[in-house]
Design a protein around this motif. Structure first.
Motif, short mmCIF file in Angstrom:
data_model
loop_
_atom_site.label_atom_id
_atom_site.label_comp_id
_atom_site.label_asym_id
_atom_site.label_seq_id
_atom_site.Cartn_x
_atom_site.Cartn_y
_atom_site.Cartn_z
N ASP A 108 0.94 -1.28 -0.10
CA ASP A 108 -0.08 0.03 0.02
C ASP A 108 1.15 1.28 0.14
O ASP A 108 0.72 2.06 -0.65
N ALA A 109 1.89 1.22 0.92
CA ALA A 109 2.62 2.38 0.94
C ALA A 109 3.44 2.57 -0.42
O ALA A 109 3.63 3.84 -0.78
N PHE A 110 3.84 1.47 -0.98
CA PHE A 110 4.62 1.75 -2.20
C PHE A 110 3.64 2.31 -3.37
O PHE A 110 4.04 3.16 -4.35
N HIS A 111 2.59 1.65 -3.31
CA HIS A 111 1.64 2.08 -4.42
C HIS A 111 1.26 3.55 -4.41
O HIS A 111 1.19 4.58 -5.16
N LYS A 112 1.14 4.12 -2.90
CA LYS A 112 0.69 5.54 -2.73
C LYS A 112 1.93 6.39 -3.26
O LYS A 112 1.71 7.43 -4.10
N GLN A 113 3.18 6.01 -2.87
CA GLN A 113 4.49 6.89 -3.14
C GLN A 113 4.43 6.80 -4.78
O GLN A 113 5.02 7.94 -5.23
N ALA A 114 4.49 5.68 -5.43
CA ALA A 114 4.85 5.63 -6.97
C ALA A 114 3.72 6.37 -7.73
O ALA A 114 3.85 6.96 -8.76
#
Length: 310
Positions: A163-169
């Protein structure tokens, strides 16, 4: 059964956008895919070319708005992760960008006047330069997304990591989308850079019978399309009588660039292939081998060059 150390994989697809660094060995370079679609515009005069180009944009292609060229790009990313004693961590990031371009070609260019052919050649070069700048936003986007691997922290669970990676990307993609939109707005989707097909050729465009010129002015030079050097320079042009076979010397204390031009033939930059283009109404030459660009104006430029990103 413990799954510690077993790599897992997930994938996300970000936005689709439409507009008319030292790292660890585990970090892979983004994959860039480009598809160019060419459409042919009939006509040999300014009125015919503009009318037919607008008809294609609004009717044939159903773009809705009038664009000289169109570009669509989408970004993708895939991540692998593993569970460790410290938590769930990234083990690999792959990112890619896909471009699709629609580019005009002039069907009756050979029937146009030498002056019109010169303008169409400059227009094609300006379209190419503008498209490269917009496409650079997509490449920069997936490059930065791939670099998240080098600084992404461990998370308690892998769902939290995903979830964190998706939001940052997604945030990175949006930032570069905004950058590309700012370029498109500032340049009218590139049209403000193109020479007016109805304007008579100026001293920057050699046509048969062009006079010799000696001008003092300003040169702007860029090797990377973002960093621009502005300096005083000299513009000297000499042409064979009654022909468009000309030589233009751009010179300043540290360097001299010789441009050779012959209507219907290639442009040369110190014996290397080059293109003519227009940027903010200034005549520009681009060296094909490395995309180095040189622009000339008689008056000192009052603003930063177009290719300096916002």
């Amino acid at each position: 059964m413990s799954i510690s150390g077993i790599a897992k994989r997930t994938a996300f697809l970000s936005f689709v956008f439409c507009f008319v660094l030292p790292v660890p060995l585990a970090l892979s370079a983004p994959e860039v895919t480009t598809k160019n679609n060419y459409f042919y515009v009939p006509g040999a005069t300014e009125l015919e070319i503009t009318k037919n180009l607008e008809h294609h944009a609004r009717k044939d292609a159903n773009w809705g708005n009038f664009f000289w060229a169109k570009n669509i790009w989408s970004t993708n990313w895939h991540i692998w992760w593993r569970e460790t004693e410290k938590g769930c961590v990234l083990s690999r990031v792959d990112s890619s960008v896909e471009f699709e371009n629609w580019i005009p070609r002039w069907r009756h260019k050979s029937e146009a006047t030498p002056e019109m052919r010169a303008r169409l050649r400059r227009t094609s070069a300006a379209i190419d330069l503008y498209r490269e700048q917009i496409m650079s936003s997509g490449v920069s986007s997936v490059t930065e997304i791939g670099q998240l691997y080098t600084r992404f922290p461990a998370f308690k669970t892998c769902e939290e990591l995903k979830d964190a990676f998706h939001k940052q990307a997604t945030r990175i993609s949006q930032l570069y989308r905004d950058s590309a939109a700012a370029i498109a707005k500032r340049t009218g989707n590139g049209t403000r850079l193109f020479p007016d097909l109805n304007e008579p050729a100026g001293p920057e465009t050699p046509v048969p019978g062009s006079p010799d010129l000696e001008l003092d002015g300003w040169c702007q030079i860029s090797d990377d399309r973002e960093t621009v050097e502005t300096l005083m320079c000299r513009y000297d042009r000499s042409c064979e009588p009654d022909t468009a076979r000309c030589r233009i010397d751009f010179s300043w204390p540290e360097e001299r660039v010789q441009v050779q031009y012959f209507d219907g033939g290639p442009v040369r930059w110190n014996d290397e292939l080059a293109d003519f283009a227009f940027i903010n109404k200034a005549p520009c030459v681009r060296r094909v081998s490395d995309s180095r660009i040189l622009c000339f104006s008689e008056a000192e430029p009052k603003q930063r060059w177009f290719y300096h990103l916002p």
